[in-house]
Write an enzyme that holds these catalytic residues in place. Structure first.
Site, mmCIF file in Angstrom:
data_model
loop_
_atom_site.group_PDB
_atom_site.id
_atom_site.type_symbol
_atom_site.label_atom_id
_atom_site.label_comp_id
_atom_site.label_asym_id
_atom_site.label_seq_id
_atom_site.Cartn_x
_atom_site.Cartn_y
_atom_site.Cartn_z
ATOM 1 N N ASP A 53 44.625 8.963 -43.602
ATOM 2 C CA ASP A 53 43.739 9.212 -42.366
ATOM 3 C C ASP A 53 44.725 9.405 -41.524
ATOM 4 O OD1 ASP A 53 40.477 9.191 -41.494
ATOM 5 O OD2 ASP A 53 42.041 10.015 -39.715
ATOM 6 N N ARG A 98 43.861 14.420 -46.214
ATOM 7 C CA ARG A 98 43.276 15.107 -47.097
ATOM 8 C C ARG A 98 43.728 15.390 -48.173
ATOM 9 N NH1 ARG A 98 38.955 18.485 -44.373
ATOM 10 N NH2 ARG A 98 39.008 17.271 -43.142
ATOM 11 N N SER A 141 43.413 16.286 -40.791
ATOM 12 C CA SER A 141 43.534 16.349 -41.863
ATOM 13 C C SER A 141 44.484 15.391 -43.231
ATOM 14 C CB SER A 141 41.874 16.356 -42.770
ATOM 15 O OG SER A 141 42.165 15.512 -43.747
ATOM 16 N N ASP A 156 32.786 4.194 -43.784
ATOM 17 C CA ASP A 156 32.914 4.772 -42.906
ATOM 18 C C ASP A 156 33.010 5.913 -42.733
ATOM 19 O OD1 ASP A 156 35.386 5.529 -43.131
ATOM 20 O OD2 ASP A 156 36.460 4.719 -42.113
ATOM 21 N N HIS A 157 33.403 7.042 -43.920
ATOM 22 C CA HIS A 157 33.063 8.509 -44.135
ATOM 23 C C HIS A 157 32.236 8.621 -44.496
ATOM 24 C CE1 HIS A 157 37.145 8.650 -41.750
ATOM 25 N NE2 HIS A 157 36.875 10.061 -41.958
ATOM 26 N N ARG A 189 38.376 16.382 -32.488
ATOM 27 C CA ARG A 189 38.627 17.564 -33.557
ATOM 28 C C ARG A 189 37.118 18.693 -33.085
ATOM 29 N NH1 ARG A 189 41.379 15.701 -39.347
ATOM 30 N NH2 ARG A 189 43.705 15.799 -37.586
HETATM 31 C C1 MIC Z 1 39.404 13.600 -39.969
HETATM 32 O O1 MIC Z 1 38.875 13.509 -39.205
HETATM 33 O O2 MIC Z 1 38.840 15.199 -40.589
HETATM 34 C C2 MIC Z 1 39.136 13.309 -41.370
HETATM 35 C C3 MIC Z 1 37.797 13.041 -41.936
HETATM 36 O O3 MIC Z 1 38.788 12.364 -40.890
HETATM 37 C C4 MIC Z 1 39.997 13.037 -42.001
HETATM 38 C C5 MIC Z 1 40.128 12.489 -43.160
HETATM 39 C C6 MIC Z 1 39.491 12.973 -44.284
HETATM 40 O O4 MIC Z 1 39.453 13.836 -44.270
HETATM 41 O O5 MIC Z 1 39.177 11.715 -45.524
HETATM 42 C C7 MIC Z 1 41.676 12.946 -41.482
HETATM 43 O O6 MIC Z 1 41.287 12.857 -40.076
HETATM 44 O O7 MIC Z 1 42.762 12.614 -42.235
HETATM 45 FE FE1 SF4 Z 2 36.011 9.676 -38.987
HETATM 46 FE FE2 SF4 Z 2 37.593 11.136 -38.894
HETATM 47 FE FE3 SF4 Z 2 36.116 11.244 -36.674
HETATM 48 FE FE4 SF4 Z 2 38.034 9.496 -36.517
HETATM 49 S S1 SF4 Z 2 38.195 11.757 -36.202
HETATM 50 S S2 SF4 Z 2 35.586 9.259 -36.336
HETATM 51 S S3 SF4 Z 2 38.341 8.797 -38.953
HETATM 52 S S4 SF4 Z 2 35.819 11.576 -39.503
#
Ligand code: MIC
Ligand code: SF4
Length: 754
Positions: free
Chosen positions: A160, A645, A643, A95-96, A448
């Protein structure tokens, strides 16, 4: 295919006995959170109750979920663990990595070409080790999990931070780093500190323009981005029961924004309706049979102060729609005050974009309510002033809303539909003109809004709101527009007042989908080949990190003293860097490039103590590494917020940073650092942060005696010859010190399975 009802029944079959034992142990009625936690212990019942916020506990989660941007590193680690198959049901969601540019179909086709190597890798690893693979276009991890896997009373971890979305269906679902997922997939327990509890009592009922999103926006305003750290939020009361399951999901999802471990809700009729609508009647039936175990004991809700460490009460009948932002999700402003506050702060009030959808807010209810606003614009001749986009959370939602005419409606209003993926929410948005870095405002229904997150432009002011409010604001084009009181002029010059949104909790004609995009793993995966080309730019097999030599760290140089907010987006940026998530060396070139250097207030410009010159953080660090000089990163409060990550921990480890010393950590990041064999420390006295100077050298004097609960002493030598001796605290227990000694947690697992 998708879920395993027998696994769920097995969890329920054991609950009665475990909950009875827990009640006897605690000698009182239980909250829902305690019921789920105590029925998922990996080890025998303890002799004494666990201490909230203190005891480390081993749990046995029922499932693991991973998304493509974190799964690559998690699976590369799993491949080193020496196992043939995952020990618990696990899934990977593509998805990302899909960029939002033109629209769903074209963007998906492009992604399939540009990410082919990574998708092939993920699909083959899943096939080999028995994981379900949700292909690109299937949807966003949290929405797909809600539709297929989440169940009340269950426990899940996901790589995640928004994994707590599944709390909407009464699960304890927690965001973790890939190394934690590897433990569980390798059949080991998942370790976490027994959380403290916040009870959120919801009274009254949402009405008019208010949506579930406003509840969590309000909670974020009350608790701030670090107020939930170490806590599980348990929502209860008539107000909680009046919310749809997907609305509860939105609230759980954004618990990540206050640092909460997770959020949960007691099993209720809304969940039953959702299970039936998503064709999981058997889950509903199984849950109904044990329903008293899937909610808190009535005594806990009647007298919450006695059972929760903190209690918040919100009257939904009086709640106002909110806009949170810019640059932080906890800056909450009720819509009636936005105009005034925007003026005071100089926020640009012209709204360029309204974006709805994402994993947070793309349920049928969200979309149908937003569509009821869009319809008024179309019917009443209102010209939409901002650009408008929709990101569906799953193919099932997309297919159903298309069938029911909503996509058509949004397009009539001038909107565009992006692929079922993260897209603009994670900087995978090719927004035209963003490189000009103009000051501007966007409003979205995501979770976010850190600087640069959506489009890479540090001057984009992003505000978070419910999808219905985002739609109204996009129509008006003005940040302060309050649909409760204001009117808009239509093409005939008439003053139009928008009616409050209406919609459907669930599709009246049921959900529908042609191809949900799921790939079942091979029954026997032993013959499946996993390809990682040695010259690949996107994937790189891992080499184990070096074990600790058992000595004090001495002569370590300060790499950077980060000032203010330093989220995982600052430490390991997403957007264009997502393409290197499977290649540790390449992605390390983004290490800390967003962090603000406390000595010059600039990003990605630090002093190289070897030659006095300023350079990019990763470059300077590579020079220290080349000379085998250890380094230290210093940071402020809630370091690593955001995140899950683990790249944010692996990159410094890979490049030779030894220590991260900060005022406080966000939970997931602190664990990630520990797992990767880094030293994660906090100042005993916060004011010592101010003592750190640009040319400092650090000598650890008693690390050789590294032990639980024992502070660490650091001698800080300044350039003028003076010295400060400071104390740093840590939260490592014996096992975690074992990871540090071994070089990483994975080194230990690999040794065990060798
Ligand atoms: C996000 O919303 O910041 C992400 C991208 O989904 C991250 C995960 C990632 O960095 O791959 C998260 O929320 O953990
Ligand atoms: Fe994707 Fe993270 Fe955004 Fe949700 S918050 S849509 S999982 S990047």
């Amino acid at each position: 295919m998708a879920f395993d009802i027998n696994m769920i029944k097995k969890v329920y079959a054991g609950m009665d006995e475990k909950i009875k034992t827990a009640r006897a142990l605690l000698n009182r009625p239980l909250t829902l959170t305690e019921k789920i936690l105590y029925s998922h212990l990996a080890d025998e019942f303890p002799a004494k109750p666990f201490e909230r916020g203190k005891s480390y506990v081993n749990f046995a989660p029922d499932r693991v979920a991973m998304q493509d941007a974190t799964a690559q590193m998690a699976l590369l680690q799993f491949m080193q663990a020496g196992k043939d198959k995952v020990a618990v049901p696990s899934t990977v969601h593509a998805d990302h990595l899909i960029q939002a540019k033109v629209g769903a179909n074209d963007d998906l086709k492009t992604a399939e070409v540009t990410n082919k190597e990574v998708y092939d890798f993920l699909s083959s690893v899943c096939n080999k080790y028995g994981l379900g693979f949700w292909k690109p276009g299937a949807g966003i991890i949290h929405q797909v999990v809600l539709e297929n896997y989440a169940f009340p009373g269950g426990m899940m971890i996901g790589t995640d931070s928004h994994t707590p979305n599944a709390g909407g269906l009464g699960m304890i679902a927690v965001g973790v780093g890939g190394a934690d997922a590897v433990d569980v997939m390798a059949g080991m327990p998942w370790e976490v500190k027994f959380p403290k509890l916040i009870g959120v009592k919801l009274t009254g009922k949402l009405n008019g323009w208010t949506a579930p999103k406003d509840i969590i926006l309000k909670v974020a305003g009350l608790l701030t981005v670090k107020g939930g750290t170490g806590y599980i939020l348990e929502y209860f009361g008539e107000g909680a029961q009046s919310l749809s399951a997907t609305g509860k999901g939105t609230i759980g999802n954004m618990g990540a924004e206050i640092g909460a471990t997770t959020s949960t809700f007691g099993f209720d009729d809304a969940m039953v309706r959702y299970f039936r609508a998503t064709k999981r009647d058997d889950v509903a039936e199984a849950a109904l049979e044990v329903k008293e175990h899937l909610t808190g004991d009535p005594e806990a809700y009647a007298d919450p102060e006695k059972y929760f460490d903190q209690v918040i009460e919100i009257n939904l009948s009086e709640l106002e729609p909110h806009l949170n932002g810019p640059f932080t999700p906890d800056l909450a402003t009720p819509i009636s005050k936005v105009r005034e506050v925007a003026k005071e702060n100089g926020w640009p009030t012209k709204v360029e974009f309204g974006l709805i959808g994402s994993c947070t807010n793309s349920s049928y209810e969200d979309i149908s309510r937003a569509a009821s606003i869009a319809k008024q614009a179309v019917d009443k001749g209102l010209k939409v002033k901002s650009e408008f986009t929709v990101t569906p959370g799953s193919e099932q939602v997309r297919f159903t809303i298309e069938r029911d005419g909503y996509i058509d409606l949004f397009e009539k209003m001038g909107g565009r539909v992006f692929a079922n993926a993260c897209g603009p929410c994670i900087g995978m948005w090719a927004r035209e003109g963003a490189d000009k870095q103009e000051k501007n405002t966007i409003v979205h229904s995501f979770n976010r809004n850190f600087a640069k997150r959506a489009d890479g432009n540090p001057n984009t002011h992003a505000f978070v709101a419910s999808p219905e409010l985002v739609t109204a604001i996009a129509i008006s084009g003005e940040l302060g527009f309050n649909p409760l009181t204001d009117t808009l002029k239509n093409d005939k010059g008439e003053e139009i007042k928008l009616e409050p949104p209406t919609g459907y909790e669930l599709p009246p004609k049921g959900f529908d989908v042609k191809d949900a995009g799921y790939q079942e793993p091979a029954k026997d995966g032993t013959g499946v080949e996993v390809v990682v080309k040695p010259d690949s730019k996107r994937l790189q097999l891992l080499t184990p990190f070096e074990p600790w030599d058992g000595k004090n760290i001495t002569g370590a140089k300060l790499l950077i003293k980060a000032a203010g907010k330093c989220t995982t987006d600052h430490i390991s940026m997403a957007g264009p860097w997502l393409r290197f998530r499977g290649h540790l060396d390449n992605i390390s070139d983004n290490m800390l490039i967003g962090a603000i250097n406390a000595f010059n207030q600039e990003s990605n410009k630090v002093k190289n103590q070897l030659n006095g010159k300023y350079g990019k953080v990763p470059d300077v660090q590579r020079e220290y590494k080349a000379q085998n000089i250890p380094t230290v990163v210093v940071g402020d409060h809630n370091y690593g917020e955001g995140s899950s990550r683990e790249h944010a921990a692996m990159e410094p480890r890979h490049l030779g940073v030894k220590v991260v010393l900060v005022k406080s950590f966000a939970r997931i990041h602190e664990t990630n650092l520990k797992k990767q064999g880094m030293l994660a420390l906090t100042f005993e006295d916060e004011n010592d942060y101010d003592k750190i100077q640009e040319d400092d050298v650090f000598n650890f004097t008693d690390l050789e005696a590294f032990a639980p609960d024992k502070p660490v002493t650091i001698e800080v030598e300044h350039a003028d010859g003076t010295k400060d001796t400071i104390k740093a605290l840590h939260t490592y227990n014996d096992q975690q010190i074992g990871w540090y000694k071994a070089g990483s947690a994975l080194n230990l697992i690999a040794a065990k399975n060798a």
